[in-house]
Write an enzyme that holds these catalytic residues in place. Structure first.
Site, PDB file in Angstrom:
ATOM      1  N   ARG A  58       0.814  -1.216   0.000  1.00 23.99           N
ATOM      2  CA  ARG A  58       0.000   0.000   0.000  1.00 23.99           C
ATOM      3  C   ARG A  58       0.848   1.267   0.000  1.00 23.99           C
ATOM      4  NH1 ARG A  58      -3.242  -1.473   4.164  1.00 23.99           N
ATOM      5  NH2 ARG A  58      -1.919  -0.259   5.533  1.00 23.99           N
ATOM      6  N   TYR A 112     -14.230  22.493  -9.780  1.00 27.01           N
ATOM      7  CA  TYR A 112     -14.686  21.231 -10.386  1.00 27.01           C
ATOM      8  C   TYR A 112     -15.857  20.676  -9.577  1.00 27.01           C
ATOM      9  CZ  TYR A 112     -13.984  16.396 -12.122  1.00 27.01           C
ATOM     10  OH  TYR A 112     -14.113  15.147 -12.675  1.00 27.01           O
ATOM     11  N   ASP A 184      -6.197  23.160  -7.165  1.00 25.67           N
ATOM     12  CA  ASP A 184      -6.376  22.135  -8.197  1.00 25.67           C
ATOM     13  C   ASP A 184      -5.693  22.679  -9.452  1.00 25.67           C
ATOM     14  OD1 ASP A 184      -7.275  20.542 -10.311  1.00 25.67           O
ATOM     15  OD2 ASP A 184      -9.189  20.113  -9.322  1.00 25.67           O
ATOM     16  N   LYS A 209      -5.585  13.370 -16.561  1.00 30.31           N
ATOM     17  CA  LYS A 209      -5.652  14.286 -17.707  1.00 30.31           C
ATOM     18  C   LYS A 209      -4.286  14.379 -18.397  1.00 30.31           C
ATOM     19  CE  LYS A 209      -9.884  14.946 -16.287  1.00 30.31           C
ATOM     20  NZ  LYS A 209     -10.236  15.875 -15.239  1.00 30.31           N
TER      21      LYS A 209
HETATM   22  C1  LIG Z   1     -10.963  15.609 -14.054  1.00 32.91           C
HETATM   23  C2  LIG Z   1     -10.696  16.589 -12.982  1.00 32.91           C
HETATM   24  C3  LIG Z   1     -10.578  16.180 -11.656  1.00 32.91           C
HETATM   25  C4  LIG Z   1     -10.837  14.760 -11.210  1.00 32.91           C
HETATM   26  O1  LIG Z   1      -9.985  13.840 -11.720  1.00 32.91           O
HETATM   27  P1  LIG Z   1     -10.408  12.292 -11.853  1.00 32.91           P
HETATM   28  O2  LIG Z   1      -9.119  11.609 -12.063  1.00 32.91           O
HETATM   29  O3  LIG Z   1     -11.334  12.230 -13.026  1.00 32.91           O
HETATM   30  O4  LIG Z   1     -11.067  11.897 -10.578  1.00 32.91           O
HETATM   31  C5  LIG Z   1     -10.270  17.131 -10.712  1.00 32.91           C
HETATM   32  N1  LIG Z   1     -10.111  18.420 -11.046  1.00 32.91           N
HETATM   33  C6  LIG Z   1     -10.221  18.845 -12.306  1.00 32.91           C
HETATM   34  C7  LIG Z   1     -10.016  20.282 -12.606  1.00 32.91           C
HETATM   35  C8  LIG Z   1     -10.531  17.955 -13.314  1.00 32.91           C
HETATM   36  O5  LIG Z   1     -10.691  18.394 -14.566  1.00 32.91           O
END
Ligand SMILES: *Cc1c(COP(=O)(O)O)cnc(C)c1O
Length: 394
Positions: A58, A112, A184, A209
């Site tokens: 883990r 988000y 973020d 992403k």
């Molecule tokens: C897609 C996204 C997330 C979440 O990511 P996941 O891997 O899909 O859970 C968080 N913040 C932003 C700005 C995003 O575009």
């Protein structure tokens, strides 16, 4: 040696000799059980810091550590990074690491949507109160700070509407009051916005992403500034958060080309955005590098470049006309998770989520992710789809 450039660092970062053993990339090390030579060794392993040391599956293996360390290296001033099974897991764990019952959280209104759901759901259930702020508030955020405000969570540019925040002004307010800042940073990545160097305490990425870049994994990360790692580690370990070695490996593989990909995404998106801005069907283009975007001056001041995700507002038209446009696109997929090689288009409706600000626009909004195709082909595709919009609008 002088400070290395980004394109070099994404190639070299995290590839410690002890992890690669002469192989170019660290292989996929899968593990739950780690074996010890003796009871003494087993006890000693448990007693010391397990960061980047084999202890239990883990806590990761060199496969995850390599990506984590690479992300730390991309954020000058950072202490360490931990990986999560998704971007949302990274967001929720970081918030749980810094908030306790009775605390108050300031959350950007353009955040988000699942981040908002976490604040309104689980955080509320555990006694954390959230207020939403206008992403353009800047130093004015001081007026929203309460005695129990413990964290400010930012996202810039904002999801769906791309407002750019005055991050340094907000960080200054937070620092003066001992408030933790989280960002973020999924849109910009550390390559376009080194967040920790700007004074942010926790820089969060949906590695799903741009780090991945291929739309085939779920992965998140939180990078902690100096002195901020211990709280993150404790929450992460207590929650049992861990990312799979296979996904971390794909994340590392994606990272090696990220500087190149981001440059293409950014250049092509700007070309497409400028073309859209001149079209009669389009009332506004929400792209931080274009002057019409709220916070554009801050973008020009703070960011090293633009990514490939932006929005545009139709001049009039309704849901049916917007759907006709999106359905007519041939090169754009219809799907949520951006950052991959393929262009995407989705309808978005920010008015459904906002509470501190109002979203009013001349027509429906579309979010575009510009992929790695040739922008000329994308423009031709948008052109033919716009004629479908015009037909439906009448
Ligand atoms: C897609 C996204 C997330 C979440 O990511 P996941 O891997 O899909 O859970 C968080 N913040 C932003 C700005 C995003 O575009």
């Amino acid at each position: 040696m002088s400070e290395r450039k980004d394109a070099t660092r994404v190639v070299t970062a995290g590839r410690r000799e002890e992890w690669t053993r002469g192989i170019v990339s660290p292989p996929v090390w899968r593990a739950s059980t780690i074996l010890y030579d003796s009871v003494g060794d087993l006890r000693a392993a448990g007693a010391r810091d397990t960061h980047h040391r084999l202890f239990y599956g883990r806590r990761g293996t060199p496969t995850q550590w390599s990506l984590a360390e690479a992300l730390t290296e991309l954020e000058p001033g950072a202490e360490a990074t931990l990986l999560y099974p998704s971007g949302v897991a990274a967001v929720s764990t970081a918030l749980l690491a810094v908030l306790s019952p009775g605390d108050h959280l300031l959350l950007a209104d353009s955040v988000y949507d699942p981040t908002r759901n976490f604040a309104n759901g689980m955080l509320k259930r555990f006694g954390v109160e959230t207020s939403y702020y206008d992403p353009l508030i800047g130093a004015g955020i001081a007026d929203l700070v309460q005695d129990n405000t413990r964290a400010i969570f930012m996202e810039s540019p904002g999801s769906l509407t791309f407002e750019v925040q005055d991050l340094p002004a907000i960080v200054e307010v937070a620092r003066a009051r001992g408030i933790t800042t989280l960002l973020d940073n999924t849109w910009a990545t550390p390559l376009l916005l080194p967040a920790i160097a700007m004074g942010i305490d926790y820089s969060i990425l949906a590695c799903t992403k741009y780090i991945s870049g291929h739309s085939d994994i779920m992965l998140g990360s939180v990078t902690a500034a100096q002195g901020k790692y211990a709280a993150l580690r404790d929450a992460t370990y207590q929650l049992g958060q861990t990312a799979s070695p296979d996904d971390a490996w794909l994340g590392s593989r994606g990272l090696r080309t990220m500087a190149l990909r981001l440059k293409h995404h950014g250049d092509a998106a700007l070309t497409v955005a400028r073309w859209l801005a001149d079209r009669p069907e389009v009332a506004a283009v929400l792209h931080p590098a274009l002057p019409g975007c709220p916070g554009h001056a801050l973008f020009a001041r703070d960011f090293k470049g633009a990514a490939g995700l932006f929005g545009f507002v139709f001049d009039g038209g309704d849901e049916a006309a917007r759907a006709a446009f999106i359905d007519a696109l041939e090169l754009f997929g219809i799907g949520y998770s951006w950052g991959g090689f393929e262009s995407l288009a989705i309808p978005v409706d920010p008015q459904r989520y906002r509470t501190a600000t109002r979203w009013e626009a001349a027509g429906p909004l579309v979010r575009l992710q510009i992929g790695l195709e040739d922008p000329d082909d994308l423009i031709a595709d948008l052109d033919q789809a716009l004629s479908r919009f015009r037909e439906k609008k009448r």
